[in-house]
Design an enzyme around this catalytic site. Structure first.
Site, PDB file in Angstrom:
ATOM      1  N   HIS A  80      -7.734  -5.482  -0.097  1.00 12.03           N
ATOM      2  CA  HIS A  80      -6.497  -4.775   0.186  1.00 12.03           C
ATOM      3  C   HIS A  80      -5.585  -5.285   1.418  1.00 12.03           C
ATOM      4  O   HIS A  80      -4.479  -5.316   1.220  1.00 12.03           O
ATOM      5  CB  HIS A  80      -6.635  -3.269   0.602  1.00 12.03           C
ATOM      6  N   SER A 116       0.761  -1.106   0.130  1.00  8.84           N
ATOM      7  CA  SER A 116       0.013  -0.169   0.059  1.00  8.84           C
ATOM      8  C   SER A 116       0.859   1.251  -0.126  1.00  8.84           C
ATOM      9  O   SER A 116       1.586   1.475  -0.972  1.00  8.84           O
ATOM     10  CB  SER A 116      -0.791  -0.067   1.214  1.00  8.84           C
TER      11      SER A 116
END
Length: 398
Positions: A371, A164
């Protein structure tokens, strides 16, 4: 409305960061050592004065060898810390997996998080301390930590792993400071975040509209802390988020609102440790910068607005990051159910990178992989780690 926003983003973080809600007792060191692995803590000062905590697993108890070990450098995502890589334990935590594979594992911590709350001149209680976003984390924090690791180990190269924001900061550093291109053997970017025009989620549009406006939001609340790690969060994890809790589903649903729903791969036994270490703290500017990316459709530096941009950049618009200049072998790992790193945006990143730079873009073969599954997914070996180890093996022969 304005009063409620102030309460949410100003008063609550101050209260939860106060002495009555001291830091969580769950640390990266405890999470590492409880499994019998060696742990070291190092401190690194950046060129602009931030003192960062750098964590190391020098060797695995499962590997008996005196041979020099290649370096693996791991960088966490937004509101996270080095704990991300070890929370799942030796079987699924990437730091342990790499250590067992013979790597000398180093885990970075960005300025402002639990392990990096010191500065040569400023105290985190003051606004000046929080005057940064992920641009500075990439340009100053990553460079300082990686230079330190290479100097300390007397090695010339390391292998980079980012999740990320850890992918964003890698792209920032290596597009603006090309000397690092030769210091990184390969980069493995999980849930890569650069272009964000197609970011999804039920709260995305509202958040971008309210907080991604360059001429308003940064002037009001920009240089402030957002969601520090506290004892309160640890207690919440132990009570509301443990497996026997009747309201545990609230914990997972809050996470899923931002990252993509995936009940199948959520290991609920990890929730207490996740809540005890995450959120680890960040600057509001980091959030704002991402929301600006969603609004603009560009991967570019922080937008201060048409009045301040000319003073900062010499133009009314912030400059884009020249990621097409990066010359590091890059491996991308992405998925279909990632609200923050959409398939469309990852494909745009793939087209922007040099053809000779992008070695592989691996699309996780699970329709609900989200995610956070890239670091905490229950079946992470099958769906992700095996692919990473294949890519590492391919680099040995390059």
């Amino acid at each position: 409305m304005k009063v409620y926003l102030i309460l949410l983003l100003v008063v609550i973080p101050i209260i939860t960061g106060g002495p009555i809600f001291r830091k969580s007792s769950v640390t990266t060191q405890k999470l590492v050592e409880k499994h019998g692995y060696s742990f070291e803590e190092h401190s690194v000062q950046t060129s602009d004065g931030y003192i960062l905590g750098l964590h190391r697993i020098p060797y695995s108890p499962k590997v008996q060898s005196d041979e020099p070990r290649p370096i693996a450098f791991l960088m966490h995502g937004l509101l996270c810390s080095s704990s991300d890589w070890v929370i799942p334990g030796p079987e699924n935590g990437l730091a342990f997996v790499l250590s067992d594979a013979g790597y000398d594992v180093w885990m970075g911590n960005a300025r402002g998080n639990t392990y990096s709350r010191e500065h040569a001149s400023y105290n985190p209680f003051f606004k000046k301390f929080w005057s940064f976003d992920w641009h500075e984390i990439g340009l100053y924090d990553l460079s300082a930590m990686m230079d330190y690791v290479l100097y300390y180990t007397d090695e010339e190269q390391l292998t980079y792993f980012g999740h990320s924001q850890g992918t964003t900061t890698f792209l920032v550093l290596n597009s603006l400071n090309l000397r690092f291109n030769s210091k990184i053997k390969s980069a493995h970017l999980m849930a890569p975040v650069a272009f964000m025009e197609n970011m999804e989620g039920p709260l995305t549009d509202i958040a971008a509209l309210l907080f991604g406006q360059p001429n308003i939001w940064p002037e009001l609340f920009g240089d402030m802390e957002f969601l520090p790690n506290t004892k309160l969060m640890e207690l919440l994890g132990l009570t509301a988020c443990r497996e026997s809790s009747p309201i545990q589903f609230f914990c997972s649903n809050i996470m899923f609102l931002f990252t993509g729903f995936d009940y199948e791969n959520l290991n609920t036994t990890l929730l207490p440790d996740i809540l005890a270490t995450t959120p680890a703290g960040a600057s509001v500017n980091q959030i704002t910068h991402y929301l600006q990316e969603n609004n603009s459709g560009y991967f570019r530096q922080f937008d201060y607005g048409f009045l301040r941009n000319p003073f900062a950049y010499g133009s009314t618009k912030p400059p884009e990051y020249p990621i097409e200049e990066i010359d590091v072998p890059i491996f991308l790992y992405y998925s279909d159910n990632d609200y923050l790193s959409s398939v469309v945006d990852v494909h745009r990143l793939m087209r922007t990178l040099k053809e000779t730079t992008l070695r592989r873009a691996y699309r996780v073969q699970h329709p609900k992989w989200n995610h956070l599954d890239h670091i905490w997914g229950m079946n992470i070996k099958e769906y992700l780690h095996d692919a990473i180890m294949e890519d590492l093996e391919s680099m040995k022969n390059s």
